[in-house]
Scaffold this active site. Structure first.
Site, PDB file in Angstrom:
ATOM      1  N   LYS A 129       0.861  -1.195   0.000  1.00 57.26           N
ATOM      2  CA  LYS A 129       0.000   0.000   0.000  1.00 57.26           C
ATOM      3  C   LYS A 129       0.882   1.225   0.000  1.00 57.26           C
ATOM      4  CE  LYS A 129      -4.448   0.909   0.168  1.00 57.26           C
ATOM      5  NZ  LYS A 129      -5.590   0.055  -0.221  1.00 57.26           N
ATOM      6  N   ASP A 169      -7.035   4.307  -4.504  1.00 54.01           N
ATOM      7  CA  ASP A 169      -7.676   4.176  -3.190  1.00 54.01           C
ATOM      8  C   ASP A 169      -8.268   5.568  -2.917  1.00 54.01           C
ATOM      9  OD1 ASP A 169      -7.758   2.099  -0.787  1.00 54.01           O
ATOM     10  OD2 ASP A 169      -7.422   4.043   0.135  1.00 54.01           O
TER      11      ASP A 169
HETATM   12  P1  NDP Z   1     -12.911   7.824  -2.880  1.00 56.66           P
HETATM   13  O1  NDP Z   1     -11.815   8.813  -2.696  1.00 56.66           O
HETATM   14  O2  NDP Z   1     -13.468   7.592  -4.216  1.00 56.66           O
HETATM   15  O3  NDP Z   1     -14.114   8.166  -1.900  1.00 56.66           O
HETATM   16  C1  NDP Z   1     -13.919   8.244  -0.533  1.00 56.66           C
HETATM   17  C2  NDP Z   1     -15.235   8.627   0.120  1.00 56.66           C
HETATM   18  O4  NDP Z   1     -15.129   8.454   1.530  1.00 56.66           O
HETATM   19  C3  NDP Z   1     -15.605  10.092  -0.096  1.00 56.66           C
HETATM   20  O5  NDP Z   1     -17.003  10.210  -0.083  1.00 56.66           O
HETATM   21  C4  NDP Z   1     -14.964  10.761   1.116  1.00 56.66           C
HETATM   22  O6  NDP Z   1     -15.551  11.986   1.485  1.00 56.66           O
HETATM   23  C5  NDP Z   1     -15.218   9.729   2.180  1.00 56.66           C
HETATM   24  N1  NDP Z   1     -14.170   9.819   3.202  1.00 56.66           N
HETATM   25  C6  NDP Z   1     -12.848   9.586   3.036  1.00 56.66           C
HETATM   26  N2  NDP Z   1     -12.183   9.808   4.178  1.00 56.66           N
HETATM   27  C7  NDP Z   1     -13.107  10.186   5.073  1.00 56.66           C
HETATM   28  C8  NDP Z   1     -13.048  10.540   6.429  1.00 56.66           C
HETATM   29  N3  NDP Z   1     -11.870  10.555   7.103  1.00 56.66           N
HETATM   30  N4  NDP Z   1     -14.205  10.854   7.053  1.00 56.66           N
HETATM   31  C9  NDP Z   1     -15.381  10.844   6.389  1.00 56.66           C
HETATM   32  N5  NDP Z   1     -15.508  10.518   5.090  1.00 56.66           N
HETATM   33  C10 NDP Z   1     -14.384  10.196   4.451  1.00 56.66           C
HETATM   34  O7  NDP Z   1     -12.321   6.460  -2.265  1.00 56.66           O
HETATM   35  P2  NDP Z   1     -12.809   4.960  -2.523  1.00 56.66           P
HETATM   36  O8  NDP Z   1     -14.278   4.909  -2.737  1.00 56.66           O
HETATM   37  O9  NDP Z   1     -11.908   4.358  -3.515  1.00 56.66           O
HETATM   38  O10 NDP Z   1     -12.442   4.287  -1.106  1.00 56.66           O
HETATM   39  C11 NDP Z   1     -13.377   4.193  -0.037  1.00 56.66           C
HETATM   40  C12 NDP Z   1     -12.951   3.078   0.893  1.00 56.66           C
HETATM   41  O11 NDP Z   1     -12.914   1.833   0.170  1.00 56.66           O
HETATM   42  C13 NDP Z   1     -11.557   3.221   1.506  1.00 56.66           C
HETATM   43  O12 NDP Z   1     -11.571   2.643   2.801  1.00 56.66           O
HETATM   44  C14 NDP Z   1     -10.689   2.373   0.593  1.00 56.66           C
HETATM   45  O13 NDP Z   1      -9.511   1.927   1.229  1.00 56.66           O
HETATM   46  C15 NDP Z   1     -11.639   1.222   0.317  1.00 56.66           C
HETATM   47  N6  NDP Z   1     -11.345   0.426  -0.870  1.00 56.66           N
HETATM   48  C16 NDP Z   1     -11.244   0.995  -2.111  1.00 56.66           C
HETATM   49  C17 NDP Z   1     -11.019   0.195  -3.217  1.00 56.66           C
HETATM   50  C18 NDP Z   1     -11.006   0.753  -4.599  1.00 56.66           C
HETATM   51  O14 NDP Z   1     -10.980  -0.044  -5.544  1.00 56.66           O
HETATM   52  N7  NDP Z   1     -11.073   2.063  -4.812  1.00 56.66           N
HETATM   53  C19 NDP Z   1     -10.807  -1.243  -3.085  1.00 56.66           C
HETATM   54  C20 NDP Z   1     -11.027  -1.756  -1.745  1.00 56.66           C
HETATM   55  C21 NDP Z   1     -11.257  -0.927  -0.699  1.00 56.66           C
HETATM   56  P3  NDP Z   1     -14.743  13.364   1.209  1.00 56.66           P
HETATM   57  O15 NDP Z   1     -14.737  13.494  -0.287  1.00 56.66           O
HETATM   58  O16 NDP Z   1     -15.533  14.410   1.914  1.00 56.66           O
HETATM   59  O17 NDP Z   1     -13.367  13.176   1.773  1.00 56.66           O
HETATM   60  O1  2IT Z   2      -7.904  -1.620  -0.760  1.00 63.79           O
HETATM   61  C1  2IT Z   2      -7.846  -2.103  -1.906  1.00 63.79           C
HETATM   62  O2  2IT Z   2      -8.006  -3.304  -2.121  1.00 63.79           O
HETATM   63  C2  2IT Z   2      -7.607  -1.183  -3.030  1.00 63.79           C
HETATM   64  N1  2IT Z   2      -7.527   0.034  -2.816  1.00 63.79           N
HETATM   65  C3  2IT Z   2      -7.459  -1.711  -4.424  1.00 63.79           C
HETATM   66  C4  2IT Z   2      -6.066  -2.238  -4.632  1.00 63.79           C
HETATM   67  C5  2IT Z   2      -5.757  -2.662  -6.047  1.00 63.79           C
HETATM   68  O3  2IT Z   2      -4.572  -2.946  -6.256  1.00 63.79           O
HETATM   69  O4  2IT Z   2      -6.637  -2.731  -6.898  1.00 63.79           O
END
Ligand code: NDP
Ligand code: 2IT
Length: 449
Positions: A129, A169
């Site tokens: 990561k 992420d």
């Molecule tokens: P994005 O940046 O697309 O969206 C993040 C969302 O979460 C936004 O709505 C943001 O609001 C909110 N957010 C982030 N930090 C905070 C915080 N500290 N408090 C409140 N709201 C918060 O990210 P993703 O959708 O990609 O990721 C969301 C989650 O999913 C994370 O935990 C990530 O690790 C996990 N994840 C993502 C994957 C992927 O493929 N993208 C894969 C597996 C897991 P704001 O814009 O106001 O900050």
């Molecule tokens: O938390 C996760 O699994 C991710 N942000 C996606 C990682 C990836 O390599 O697709």
């Protein structure tokens, strides 16, 4: 022999001593160690080889200065990181996070979890990561580009298609991956699968943007099926409004469920009639194109906006935390259960605190921990790596079937190792053990390294 809680305390003491102050990392390790220590208690081969001790120490943690210039010409400095946690079963693989809350502890927890998650997918990927304490909010497109280029200039020394393959992420989506891939290509003169989540035009896989959210709903669906239930007709409470949350919402709607809430760091919106696909598209445009706040939805569509709070007190049948770590505490988990929530599928990484998880386990609700529930994203990244390596691209139908199968298999693995009898499955225990076994056996094969 010491009892298992003494074992856990002793083990955690060692972890805290080696990594003082890294609270998120301690939390992620504790959750895993609590199920793995009893599991290996009668398996001396793992204990003698100190497998869990080795698995909780990253192979290496790289940190570097990222210097860039803002639009006003000011020189700015951030800290970038890449935690290469474990490459026993494949090249390091895992996302990059840009958020002011990024620390070494946060990236170590994420890299540790990623190692287990990637193992669960059954694809050959190790865990890693990275990220930076950079705040993308309010930055211009040109500033984002310069930051991504500066970040990749340093990161490029440590990554490669057979070494370490980052992806997106929080704060890193298709736009940022495009800027970073462009810089890597410019610096190395190589066009390869060094990153996943790329644009379709330059090697990205179909379905990668949707995969994490869709996968979390598939896991939810498989859990509900064990109780003879369907998503159709269920009320879902979802947090976040980024990549994972919006695609989870989309799949819930496809399956006939009602999505009541979405959120961002400013608060949550509550649409009592359910967010429609049309309104969801509006949210995607708001977030991806206009970079706006979720509050604007309330004004646009006459829904409620609850500033500064999270949605877990809204009565629902199923909950999908899809924003960030520790966004459901013990009281919020208790509120979900009290209001009749029957299943939680974690799209975000480690969204529930340890006390919150204990509430789910005590109430015996269906609970899919993040390393199982959100593995569809990285699994589809693994499929992107395969396509890049073979210089081909698969059709959406094929990818969709592969993703569905991978999520079925993860569900089945959780049931295999987490079945507690009497119709109750501890998915957390199942996911931890199933993820552990493959990595542990590979490490045993390598000897003491
Ligand atoms: P994005 O940046 O697309 O969206 C993040 C969302 O979460 C936004 O709505 C943001 O609001 C909110 N957010 C982030 N930090 C905070 C915080 N500290 N408090 C409140 N709201 C918060 O990210 P993703 O959708 O990609 O990721 C969301 C989650 O999913 C994370 O935990 C990530 O690790 C996990 N994840 C993502 C994957 C992927 O493929 N993208 C894969 C597996 C897991 P704001 O814009 O106001 O900050
Ligand atoms: O938390 C996760 O699994 C991710 N942000 C996606 C990682 C990836 O390599 O697709």
């Amino acid at each position: 022999m010491a009892n298992s809680s003494e074992d856990l305390n002793g083990f955690m003491e060692g972890v805290r001593k080696r990594s003082p102050g890294e609270t998120e990392f301690h939390q992620a390790v504790q959750e895993v160690a609590a199920t793995i220590l009893p599991y290996i208690a009668d398996k001396p081969v793992y204990k003698e080889a100190m497998i869990l001790e080795r698995m909780t120490e990253p192979d290496r943690t790289i940190s570097f200065r990222v210097t860039w210039q803002d639009d006003a010409g000011n020189v700015r400095v951030n800290r970038g990181y890449r935690v290469q946690f474990n490459n026993s079963i494949g090249p390091y693989k895992g996302g990059i996070r840009f958020h002011p809350s990024v620390t070494q502890s946060v990236l170590k927890f994420l890299g540790f979890e990623q190692t287990f998650k990637n193992s669960l997918t059954q694809l050959p990927m190790g865990g890693g990561k990275g990220g930076a304490d950079f705040n993308p909010k309010g930055k211009s497109e040109a500033e984002i580009m310069r930051f991504c280029q500066a970040f990749m200039t340093e990161l490029s020394k440590y990554v490669g298609p057979d070494i370490d393959v980052p992806a997106g992420d929080i704060g890193v989506g298709g736009r940022e991956i495009g800027f970073m891939f462009g810089q890597y290509k410019r610096m190395t003169n190589r066009f390869n699968g060094v990153l996943t989540g790329k644009g379709r035009e330059f090697g990205g896989s179909l379905l990668r943007p949707e995969a994490t959210g869709y996968g979390a709903v598939y896991m939810l669906e498989d859990m509900l099926h064990t109780k003879g239930n369907e998503i159709d007709g269920k009320r879902a409470v979802i947090s976040g409004s980024g990549n994972v949350a919006t695609h989870a919402a989309e799949k819930i709607i496809h399956r006939g469920g009602t999505v009541l809430t979405l959120s961002d760091s400013g608060g949550f919106i509550y649409d009592k009639d359910g967010i429609t696909l049309e309104r969801l598209q509006w949210i995607k445009d708001l977030k991806e194109k206009r970079r706006g706040r979720i509050e604007e939805y309330a004004t646009e569509f006459g829904a409620e906006f609850h500033a500064g709070t999270r949605p877990w007190n809204i009565p629902c049948d199923v909950a999908l935390p899809c924003a960030t770590q520790n966004e459901i505490n013990a009281d919020e988990a208790a509120a979900l259960i009290k209001n009749g929530c029957m299943a939680v599928s974690e799209g975000a990484n480690m969204p529930t605190t340890i006390d919150g998880i204990n509430n789910y386990l005590e109430a015996k609700i269906l609970y899919a921990p993040s390393k199982a529930a959100n593995a569809g994203g990285v699994a589809t990244s693994g499929l992107e790596m395969s396509q890049n390596a073979a210089h081909i691209s698969w059709k959406e139908e094929e990818l969709s079937k592969l993703l569905r199968d991978i999520m079925h298999n993860i569900h089945a693995a959780c049931v295999e190792y987490g079945d507690q009898g009497g119709g109750y499955v501890d998915y957390m225990k199942g996911a931890n053990i199933a993820g552990f076994r493959k990595v542990a056996d590979a490490m045993l094969a390598f000897g003491a390294i």
